[in-house]
Each structure stands twice: as structure tokens, then as C-alpha cells.
Design a protein around this motif. Structure first.
Motif, PDB file in Angstrom:
ATOM      1  N   HIS A  32       0.287   7.492  -1.739  1.00 53.71           N
ATOM      2  CA  HIS A  32       0.574   7.953  -3.280  1.00 53.71           C
ATOM      3  C   HIS A  32       2.240   8.343  -3.131  1.00 53.71           C
ATOM      4  O   HIS A  32       2.666   8.637  -2.346  1.00 53.71           O
ATOM      5  N   ARG A  33       2.865   8.212  -4.371  1.00 52.44           N
ATOM      6  CA  ARG A  33       4.316   8.592  -4.445  1.00 52.44           C
ATOM      7  C   ARG A  33       4.383  10.036  -4.612  1.00 52.44           C
ATOM      8  O   ARG A  33       5.253  10.507  -4.144  1.00 52.44           O
ATOM      9  N   ASP A  34       3.547  10.603  -5.708  1.00 55.62           N
ATOM     10  CA  ASP A  34       3.642  12.026  -5.896  1.00 55.62           C
ATOM     11  C   ASP A  34       3.103  13.033  -4.695  1.00 55.62           C
ATOM     12  O   ASP A  34       2.140  12.626  -4.220  1.00 55.62           O
TER      13      ASP A  34
ATOM     14  N   GLU B  80      -4.735   7.561  -0.561  1.00 54.18           N
ATOM     15  CA  GLU B  80      -5.918   7.051  -1.513  1.00 54.18           C
ATOM     16  C   GLU B  80      -6.878   5.922  -0.332  1.00 54.18           C
ATOM     17  O   GLU B  80      -6.082   5.270  -0.154  1.00 54.18           O
TER      18      GLU B  80
ATOM     19  N   GLN C 155      -0.559  12.463  -0.536  1.00 61.01           N
ATOM     20  CA  GLN C 155      -1.940  12.047  -0.668  1.00 61.01           C
ATOM     21  C   GLN C 155      -2.220  10.705  -0.552  1.00 61.01           C
ATOM     22  O   GLN C 155      -1.345   9.912  -0.670  1.00 61.01           O
TER      23      GLN C 155
ATOM     24  N   SER D 276     -11.198   5.890  -4.296  1.00 66.26           N
ATOM     25  CA  SER D 276     -11.068   5.090  -5.783  1.00 66.26           C
ATOM     26  C   SER D 276     -12.351   4.760  -6.113  1.00 66.26           C
ATOM     27  O   SER D 276     -13.231   4.055  -5.062  1.00 66.26           O
TER      28      SER D 276
ATOM     29  N   ALA E  34      -2.802  -1.821  -4.353  1.00 65.20           N
ATOM     30  CA  ALA E  34      -2.177  -0.912  -5.036  1.00 65.20           C
ATOM     31  C   ALA E  34      -0.954  -1.438  -5.942  1.00 65.20           C
ATOM     32  O   ALA E  34      -0.602  -0.945  -7.041  1.00 65.20           O
TER      33      ALA E  34
ATOM     34  N   ARG F  77       0.781  -1.343  -0.162  1.00 58.13           N
ATOM     35  CA  ARG F  77       0.037   0.103   0.147  1.00 58.13           C
ATOM     36  C   ARG F  77       0.680   1.144   0.212  1.00 58.13           C
ATOM     37  O   ARG F  77       0.360   2.323   0.306  1.00 58.13           O
TER      38      ARG F  77
ATOM     39  N   SER G 184      -8.914  -2.498 -12.157  1.00 56.07           N
ATOM     40  CA  SER G 184      -8.005  -2.069 -11.004  1.00 56.07           C
ATOM     41  C   SER G 184      -7.715  -3.524 -10.341  1.00 56.07           C
ATOM     42  O   SER G 184      -8.355  -4.416 -10.701  1.00 56.07           O
TER      43      SER G 184
ATOM     44  N   ILE H  61      -3.770   3.822   0.679  1.00 61.34           N
ATOM     45  CA  ILE H  61      -2.597   3.800   0.044  1.00 61.34           C
ATOM     46  C   ILE H  61      -2.028   5.075   0.164  1.00 61.34           C
ATOM     47  O   ILE H  61      -2.600   6.179   0.035  1.00 61.34           O
TER      48      ILE H  61
ATOM     49  N   GLN I  91       3.033   3.413  -2.665  1.00 62.60           N
ATOM     50  CA  GLN I  91       3.663   3.517  -3.916  1.00 62.60           C
ATOM     51  C   GLN I  91       5.239   3.896  -3.732  1.00 62.60           C
ATOM     52  O   GLN I  91       5.593   4.620  -2.557  1.00 62.60           O
TER      53      GLN I  91
END
Ligand code: XMP
Length: 322
Positions: A248-250, A267, A265, A310, A321, A211, A317, A246, A213
Motif C-alpha cells: 500500500h501507498r499510505d 495487502e 501495510q 482482501s 491492484a 502490486r 475489484s 500488494i 501502489q
């Protein structure tokens, strides 16, 4: 696939358990076996079957990989202690985070976890103990998805042509490999495990690493662990099949106290599903969806400025993740 599925309608849990007890007893004979318990329904069922079959000839370990949910290592070991099963806690956090350092690709992360688990931590425990057998909770869906190439489940080895005896020095016994989750739950109930175990929400083998990224670090895991706790508290009453957070990476742009805050961020996914093969988003009560989740996550977890839900089905999907 060589393995013959046993469907829930054809399953007699008590007869199944008796048969597996006999099989395990005769395979291990007067040797020793070892198994790892994560607290999920699969490994819990295997732990109980194994202990009924082998008693003291089975040693059960909880591998603290640093990737579990808040409080989980202690909760699981004390629950089994109350059931009369001794579980040894093995602290392997450094080994797992060391193996994950710098990895960003999902399959590379899964592979690092598999290798650290089977070759590193478990290989050493098995070698030290002299055990020749490892009991494992691989189920029918794990094999099917891995063989189909959808997603490499971390516990599927022999079906991929990996000779565990040659590569790791032990043989794997997989008592529930013919069952899907519904069958495993019926067996777990018949074994006398409590509802919190036989009805437990699925949780992936790679744990919270599934979970995050990008790179999995202790700091990233701590963020997703906090978000998971909030999501599990708030969505427990939905009756959904599975819900998760999850990281997020960015980073994304946010604003706090009138100033730009370039932050994290999260999710949220909340799934209606029967067996995780397909799924669709749950209709979450609007107060929780539009207010509570976002408010709690952004106020309780430092650095988070955005929370998204999501609205995708599986397929295309997947539940997790990575
Ligand atoms: P996916 O993400 O493939 O997940 O749609 C299907 C179900 O399997 C769980 N999952 C895993 N379980 N090892 C596991 O033991 C894994 O590597 C793994 N990956 C996903 C997931 O939580 C869902 O219930």
C-alpha cells in the motif's frame, strides 16, 4: 473484435500447434524473429511453438526488468536451457526503474512499462538483430479486457490501432491470440512443457509493478518481492487460482516494543477463479490466515506493521491492484 475465439472444447492442441508452426514459418520465411520469454504459460508456449517453427531463426530474450519475483530470471532461463532453448538474459533494470521514476498513476505506470519494453529495450534489440518479426503471447482475454477498456494489458497493441511496424519498426505475430488461458495451458502441455510451466499461476506482464501502489522504486519492489515469496510459500497448498501481495501507498500507525512505529501495510489477495474474468476470495485455512501470514510478513520484512486480507469479489475489484 475481429479475432475468432477457439474454446477449449473445440481445441485440438496438436493440430493447433502444427497449424501455427506452418503459419509462423511462412510468415517469417528466411528472415529472423525475436521473442521475449517471461516464464509465464503464454510466453513459454509461444517460445516453444516459435522454436519448433523457426529453430535458429528465432532468438529468445528474457528481459530482466527488475520487477520479477525472487530468483525468477535464473530459474526461467535455466529451465528453457534444459529444454534445449537458448535464452539470452538482457539486463534492463535501469531503463525500467528510470521510466517509472516519479509515476504514481496506474495507467501511466503501465504505459511507461509498455514503452520501455517495446520502444526502448526491445526496439533496440530488434534493430540490432535485423529481425522483422516479434512473436508475442497475447491471448484472447488480454484483448477483450483492453478493448472493453477495463485494464490496458501491456501486450495489446494492434487491437488498439497501434501500427507496430510504423511505431516500433517490426511486425507482431500472436500465435495464441484466439485462446483463453485454459486453451493455452492445453497447448503448453501438448508442447511437452513441464507442469510447473503449463499449470503455472498467472503473473501480470508489468510484474511486481502491478502490486505497488504509488511510485515503483527498487526499494518498494524489494518489499513486495519479499512479501510475494512468503505469500506464495504459505498459500501454495490452497489450490487457489492466484495469490499475491500488494504494497500500500499510505503508511499506517503500528506499535513495536511499546513505541509508535509509523510503518508499511501489505495487502494479501487470494482468488478462487476459473479464468480471472470474475473471482472471489479463497477460504484460507485459519491458522495460515490469522497467524502465519501476518507473523511472517511483519517479522521478516523490515518496516511492515500491518497485513490485511482482501474480502472483495471481482467485480468490482480486479485481481491485481493497479
Ligand atoms: P485483473 O487485475 O485485470 O487481472 O483482474 C486479470 C488477470 O490478468 C493478469 N494481469 C495481467 N497480465 N499483463 C498481463 O499479462 C497485465 O498488464 C496484466 N494485468 C493483470 C492478472 O494477474 C490476472 O490473472
Amino acid at each position: 473484435m475481429q479475432i475468432e475465439e477457439i474454446k477449449l472444447k473445440d481445441l485440438n492442441p496438436k493440430a493447433f500447434i502444427d497449424e501455427k508452426i506452418k503459419e509462423i514459418d511462412s510468415t517469417v520465411a528466411d528472415g529472423l524473429a525475436i521473442n521475449a520469454l517471461s516464464g509465464g504459460v503464454d510466453s513459454s508456449a509461444v517460445t516453444m511453438i516459435g522454436h519448433k517453427a523457426l529453430g535458429d531463426r528465432l532468438k529468445t530474450y528474457f528481459i530482466e526488468n527488475g520487477l520479477m519475483r525472487e530468483g525468477e530470471p535464473d530459474q526461467v532461463t535455466s529451465l528453457f536451457h534444459d529444454l534445449g532453448v537458448a535464452v539470452e538474459l538482457e539486463d534492463a533494470k535501469d531503463a525500467f526503474f528510470g521510466a517509472l521514476r516519479g509515476l504514481e498513476d496506474p495507467e501511466a505506470k503501465r504505459e511507461a512499462i509498455t514503452q520501455t519494453f517495446y520502444s526502448g529495450v526491445f526496439g533496440r534489440i530488434v534493430r540490432d538483430s535485423g529481425a522483422r518479426h516479434l512473436l508475442q503471447g497475447t491471448n484472447y482475454t488480454d484483448v477483450e479486457e483492453t478493448v472493453a477498456g477495463v485494464k490496458r494489458q501491456h501486450n495489446v497493441l494492434e487491437q488498439l490501432g497501434i501500427d507496430t511496424e510504423e511505431q516500433f519498426g517490426y511486425k507482431v505475430i500472436e500465435p495464441i491470440i484466439q485462446l483463453r488461458k485454459d486453451g493455452v495451458r492445453a497447448v503448453a502441455k501438448a508442447l511437452g512443457l513441464p507442469e510447473e510451466v503449463y499449470d503455472r499461476m498467472p503473473f501480470p506482464g508489468p510484474a511486481l509493478a502491478a502490486r505497488v501502489q504509488g511510485e515503483v522504486t527498487p526499494e518498494n519492489i524489494e518489499i513486495v518481492r519479499k512479501a510475494t515469496k512468503i505469500v506464495e510459500e504459505e498459500l501454495a497448498d490452497t489450490g487457489a487460482f492466484q495469490y499475491l501481495a500488494i504494497l500500500h501507498r499510505d503508511r499506517v500507525t503500528g506499535v513495536r516494543n511499546g513505541e509508535r512505529d509509523y510503518g508499511l501495510q501489505i495487502e494479501i489477495r487470494c482468488w478462487d477463479s476459473v479464468d480471472a474474468t470474475t473471482g472471489s476470495p479463497t477460504k484460507i485455512p485459519s491458522d495460515i490466515l490469522y497467524h502465519t501470514l501476518g507473523d511472517r510478513i511483519t517479522s521478516e520484512i523490515p518496516g511492515v506493521v500491518s497485513v490485511v486480507y482482501s474480502i472483495t469479489k471481482k467485480p468490482p475489484s480486479t485481481i491485481e491492484a493497479i
